[in-house]
Design a protein around this motif. Structure first.
Motif, PDB file in Angstrom:
ATOM      1  N   TYR A   1       0.837  -1.207   0.000  1.00 44.87           N
ATOM      2  CA  TYR A   1       0.000   0.000   0.000  1.00 44.87           C
ATOM      3  C   TYR A   1       0.871   1.257   0.000  1.00 44.87           C
ATOM      4  CZ  TYR A   1      -3.833   3.165   1.016  1.00 44.87           C
ATOM      5  OH  TYR A   1      -4.743   4.180   0.934  1.00 44.87           O
ATOM      6  N   LEU A   2       1.926   1.246   0.810  1.00 45.21           N
ATOM      7  CA  LEU A   2       2.812   2.409   0.879  1.00 45.21           C
ATOM      8  C   LEU A   2       3.523   2.658  -0.447  1.00 45.21           C
ATOM      9  CD1 LEU A   2       4.385   1.932   4.424  1.00 45.21           C
ATOM     10  CD2 LEU A   2       2.957   3.855   3.689  1.00 45.21           C
ATOM     11  N   LEU A   3       3.920   1.597  -1.129  1.00 44.17           N
ATOM     12  CA  LEU A   3       4.559   1.775  -2.430  1.00 44.17           C
ATOM     13  C   LEU A   3       3.596   2.383  -3.435  1.00 44.17           C
ATOM     14  CD1 LEU A   3       6.748  -1.419  -3.081  1.00 44.17           C
ATOM     15  CD2 LEU A   3       7.516   0.900  -2.553  1.00 44.17           C
ATOM     16  N   ARG A   4       2.320   2.057  -3.316  1.00 49.85           N
ATOM     17  CA  ARG A   4       1.323   2.576  -4.257  1.00 49.85           C
ATOM     18  C   ARG A   4       0.949   4.013  -3.943  1.00 49.85           C
ATOM     19  NH1 ARG A   4      -1.405   4.983  -6.979  1.00 49.85           N
ATOM     20  NH2 ARG A   4      -3.286   4.432  -8.185  1.00 49.85           N
ATOM     21  N   TRP A   5       0.707   4.327  -2.651  1.00 53.60           N
ATOM     22  CA  TRP A   5       0.147   5.635  -2.293  1.00 53.60           C
ATOM     23  C   TRP A   5       1.078   6.520  -1.469  1.00 53.60           C
ATOM     24  CZ3 TRP A   5      -3.930   6.887  -4.988  1.00 53.60           C
ATOM     25  CH2 TRP A   5      -4.824   5.899  -5.412  1.00 53.60           C
ATOM     26  N   ARG A   6       2.044   5.933  -0.773  1.00 48.30           N
ATOM     27  CA  ARG A   6       3.013   6.622   0.075  1.00 48.30           C
ATOM     28  C   ARG A   6       2.393   7.270   1.307  1.00 48.30           C
ATOM     29  NH1 ARG A   6       6.451  10.815  -2.264  1.00 48.30           N
ATOM     30  NH2 ARG A   6       7.439  10.570  -0.228  1.00 48.30           N
ATOM     31  N   GLU A   7       1.105   7.235   1.458  1.00 45.15           N
ATOM     32  CA  GLU A   7       0.434   7.859   2.606  1.00 45.15           C
ATOM     33  C   GLU A   7      -0.680   6.956   3.101  1.00 45.15           C
ATOM     34  OE1 GLU A   7      -2.882  11.285   3.441  1.00 45.15           O
ATOM     35  OE2 GLU A   7      -1.801  11.304   1.541  1.00 45.15           O
ATOM     36  N   ILE A   8      -0.760   6.801   4.429  1.00 47.37           N
ATOM     37  CA  ILE A   8      -1.819   6.018   5.059  1.00 47.37           C
ATOM     38  C   ILE A   8      -2.443   6.866   6.167  1.00 47.37           C
ATOM     39  CG2 ILE A   8      -2.355   4.006   6.494  1.00 47.37           C
ATOM     40  CD1 ILE A   8      -0.052   2.530   5.121  1.00 47.37           C
ATOM     41  N   SER A   9      -3.753   6.918   6.197  1.00 51.32           N
ATOM     42  CA  SER A   9      -4.450   7.653   7.251  1.00 51.32           C
ATOM     43  C   SER A   9      -5.753   6.940   7.578  1.00 51.32           C
ATOM     44  CB  SER A   9      -4.738   9.089   6.797  1.00 51.32           C
ATOM     45  OG  SER A   9      -5.493   9.774   7.791  1.00 51.32           O
ATOM     46  N   GLY A  10      -5.980   6.728   8.865  1.00 53.12           N
ATOM     47  CA  GLY A  10      -7.244   6.104   9.261  1.00 53.12           C
ATOM     48  C   GLY A  10      -8.403   7.082   9.196  1.00 53.12           C
TER      49      GLY A  10
END
Length: 269
Positions: A12-21
């Motif tokens: 997921y990080l490689l695709r979007w570089r950002e994660i937020s709940g």
């Protein structure tokens, strides 16, 4: 975090570089709630192990509290924003195409490819610095003021006007000696293509998640991802962009990219 969860989060990080709940200004992406839950449930030991895994591939994970962005916590929802960044001093993993932007910026029509590569790098540097001027200096904002990303706007029209003004000022000041003169030549030669260079650059910035459309024609704002990354870069080492060796030459080149002279910069200090 077990191996399967590491794979899910890393992909997921490689695709979007950002994660937020609980992301500001947008809806949850597919799968984002799950990867946010995995990271939020990790203890410090598991997060350190994941950081080591990322470091080995030239990456690092930065986290920020959503409260910084005015996001009130929700029960059962992680209120953290995680951003994948480059680890300084380390080569990025070979499977990452870190030159795609050069191909996206160049037109590839005839001429010497090596010369075109240098031309692209010169223009990308100036375009990038100009974009940061809109996001920071124009609105009197420090890189550490991440929450003000929502105030950082740029339109293609104003972007082109700022570039044109800077290059015209550069041309009127005359060609400098040395390496700075080579950069000057490329900008002055292509001054009639500013709109084309700007359009390519803004498209690349949108593709890379640095800017996002506001809904108005040819207008964008800085993304949370870009704001967090810039704050992280700035807090650790601004000098990373301008190595201290041959400081005078570095200042001349930086001034030229910004459409200034070294004298202008001295007056500002």
């Amino acid at each position: 975090m077990n191996p399967t969860e590491i794979g899910i989060v890393f992909a997921y990080l490689l695709r979007w570089r950002e994660i937020s709940g609980n992301p500001p200004g947008r809806n949850l992406r597919d799968g984002e709630r799950e990867v946010a839950r995995i990271l939020a449930n990790c203890n410090s030991s598991a997060l350190n192990d994941f950081e080591d895994f990322l470091n080995a591939q030239g990456f690092s994970l930065v986290d920020r509290d959503g409260v910084e962005f005015g996001i009130p916590p929700k029960a059962g929802t992680p209120n953290t924003i995680w951003v994948l960044t480059r680890k300084r001093g380390e080569d990025v993993a070979p499977y990452v195409d870190n030159r795609w932007y050069i191909e996206a910026m160049r037109d590839g029509r005839g001429g010497d490819r090596e010369a075109k590569k240098h031309e692209t790098i010169f223009w990308t540097a100036r375009l990038w610095l100009t974009l940061q001027w809109f996001f920071y200096e124009k609105i009197d904002r420090l890189p550490s003021e991440v929450s003000r990303y929502s105030e950082a706007f740029v339109s293609k029209r104003l972007f082109v006007e700022e570039l044109s003004s800077g290059i015209e000022k550069m041309g009127n000041s005359g060609r400098p000696e040395g390496e700075a003169g080579v950069v000057w030549d490329h900008f002055w030669k292509d001054k009639g293509k500013i709109s084309t260079w700007a359009a390519r650059f803004l498209n690349v910035m949108e593709q890379s998640g640095m800017i996002e459309a506001t809904g108005n024609k040819d207008e964008w704002r800085q993304t949370v991802l870009a704001a967090i990354e810039m704050a992280d870069n700035s807090s650790q080492e601004v000098s990373y962009l301008l190595p201290p060796k041959q400081s005078l030459a570095s200042r001349e080149t930086a001034a030229l990219l910004l459409g200034e002279t070294v004298a202008d910069q001295n007056e500002q200090q």
